[in-house]
Design a protein around this motif. Structure first.
Motif, PDB file in Angstrom:
ATOM      1  N   THR A 156       0.849  -1.185   0.000  1.00  9.28           N
ATOM      2  CA  THR A 156       0.000   0.000   0.000  1.00  9.28           C
ATOM      3  C   THR A 156       0.887   1.239   0.000  1.00  9.28           C
ATOM      4  O   THR A 156       2.091   1.162   0.257  1.00  9.28           O
ATOM      5  N   SER A 157       0.261   2.376  -0.213  1.00 17.47           N
ATOM      6  CA  SER A 157       0.983   3.638  -0.158  1.00 17.47           C
ATOM      7  C   SER A 157       1.603   3.840   1.232  1.00 17.47           C
ATOM      8  O   SER A 157       2.750   4.260   1.353  1.00 17.47           O
ATOM      9  N   SER A 164       2.752   8.533  -4.497  1.00 18.74           N
ATOM     10  CA  SER A 164       1.740   8.731  -5.527  1.00 18.74           C
ATOM     11  C   SER A 164       2.365   9.115  -6.865  1.00 18.74           C
ATOM     12  O   SER A 164       2.022   8.561  -7.915  1.00 18.74           O
ATOM     13  N   VAL A 224       4.272   6.050  -8.290  1.00 21.45           N
ATOM     14  CA  VAL A 224       3.357   5.019  -8.780  1.00 21.45           C
ATOM     15  C   VAL A 224       2.688   5.476 -10.077  1.00 21.45           C
ATOM     16  O   VAL A 224       2.493   4.680 -10.994  1.00 21.45           O
ATOM     17  N   ALA A 262       2.981   3.213 -13.318  1.00 17.94           N
ATOM     18  CA  ALA A 262       1.776   2.694 -13.961  1.00 17.94           C
ATOM     19  C   ALA A 262       1.732   3.112 -15.436  1.00 17.94           C
ATOM     20  O   ALA A 262       1.333   2.329 -16.297  1.00 17.94           O
ATOM     21  N   SER A 313       0.833  -2.134 -11.321  1.00 18.48           N
ATOM     22  CA  SER A 313      -0.608  -1.975 -11.482  1.00 18.48           C
ATOM     23  C   SER A 313      -1.203  -1.604 -10.135  1.00 18.48           C
ATOM     24  O   SER A 313      -0.609  -1.854  -9.088  1.00 18.48           O
ATOM     25  N   ARG A 314      -2.368  -1.005 -10.186  1.00 23.28           N
ATOM     26  CA  ARG A 314      -3.091  -0.630  -8.969  1.00 23.28           C
ATOM     27  C   ARG A 314      -4.225  -1.621  -8.776  1.00 23.28           C
ATOM     28  O   ARG A 314      -4.858  -2.048  -9.735  1.00 23.28           O
ATOM     29  N   GLU A 364      -5.703   1.416  -1.940  1.00 25.80           N
ATOM     30  CA  GLU A 364      -5.127   0.764  -3.113  1.00 25.80           C
ATOM     31  C   GLU A 364      -3.827   0.101  -2.731  1.00 25.80           C
ATOM     32  O   GLU A 364      -3.092   0.575  -1.865  1.00 25.80           O
ATOM     33  N   TYR A 385      -0.347  -1.416  -4.680  1.00 30.04           N
ATOM     34  CA  TYR A 385       0.405  -1.304  -5.921  1.00 30.04           C
ATOM     35  C   TYR A 385       1.170  -2.604  -6.095  1.00 30.04           C
ATOM     36  O   TYR A 385       1.847  -3.068  -5.181  1.00 30.04           O
TER      37      TYR A 385
END
Length: 168
Positions: A54-55, A70, A73, A77, A83-84, A93, A95
């Motif tokens: 996770t973040s 963020s 990522v 992406a 991918s999320r 979310e 990652y």
């Protein structure tokens, strides 16, 4: 399984060892042209047990802000390296890095090669082969044509190698 993979195993809970790997691989990615923060996030995801974080987990592990995660990522992406996914029953979310991210990233480059070739052809037509710049552009065009041809056969060989050595 390949004997090299059995030799020296690092426990995923050894934070210092994980951090050394992340920072070393990230530095190598930076040397190759990737921005520092996406390189660190990618290396952290790659070395995580599940291949997903996770973040908040990335922020804590890398000691960076959620905004830095963020941005990293978002870039990763865009170039199909992560991918999320939503955690079930949560708004959070995760990652994820896939096992075939390098394959996908190279396939994405094939579209770039086609676009670059079109531009190089225009450049050759514009300047002509009787000029130094026209010859340089034509040399670049031939290199891109070579790469496109070789990339296809290389990807086929990789698929066969992966099936034989990695079972898929």
């Amino acid at each position: 399984m390949d004997e090299r993979r059995k030799e020296s195993r690092v426990d995923g809970t050894d934070e210092a060892a994980v951090s050394r790997f992340v920072e070393r691989f990230a530095a190598q990615l930076v040397q190759a042209g990737m921005a520092r923060m996406p390189a660190r996030v990618f290396a952290a995801l790659l070395s995580s047990e599940e291949g997903a974080l996770t973040s908040a987990e990335l922020s804590e592990q890398l000691k960076i802000s959620p905004a830095a995660v963020s941005g990293a990522v978002r870039y990763l992406a865009q170039v199909n390296m992560v991918s999320r996914e939503r955690e079930p029953g949560s708004r959070r979310e995760r990652y994820r890095v896939q096992g075939d991210q390098w394959y996908d990233a190279l396939l994405e480059r094939d579209a770039f090669l086609k676009n670059w070739q079109a531009t190089m052809r225009e450049g050759v037509e514009q300047f002509g082969l009787d000029t130094p710049q026209g010859r340089r552009i034509d040399d670049t065009l031939e290199f891109f044509r070579f790469l496109e041809k070789e990339l296809g056969s290389m990807m086929e060989r990789w698929a066969a190698h992966r099936a034989e050595h990695l079972g898929g």
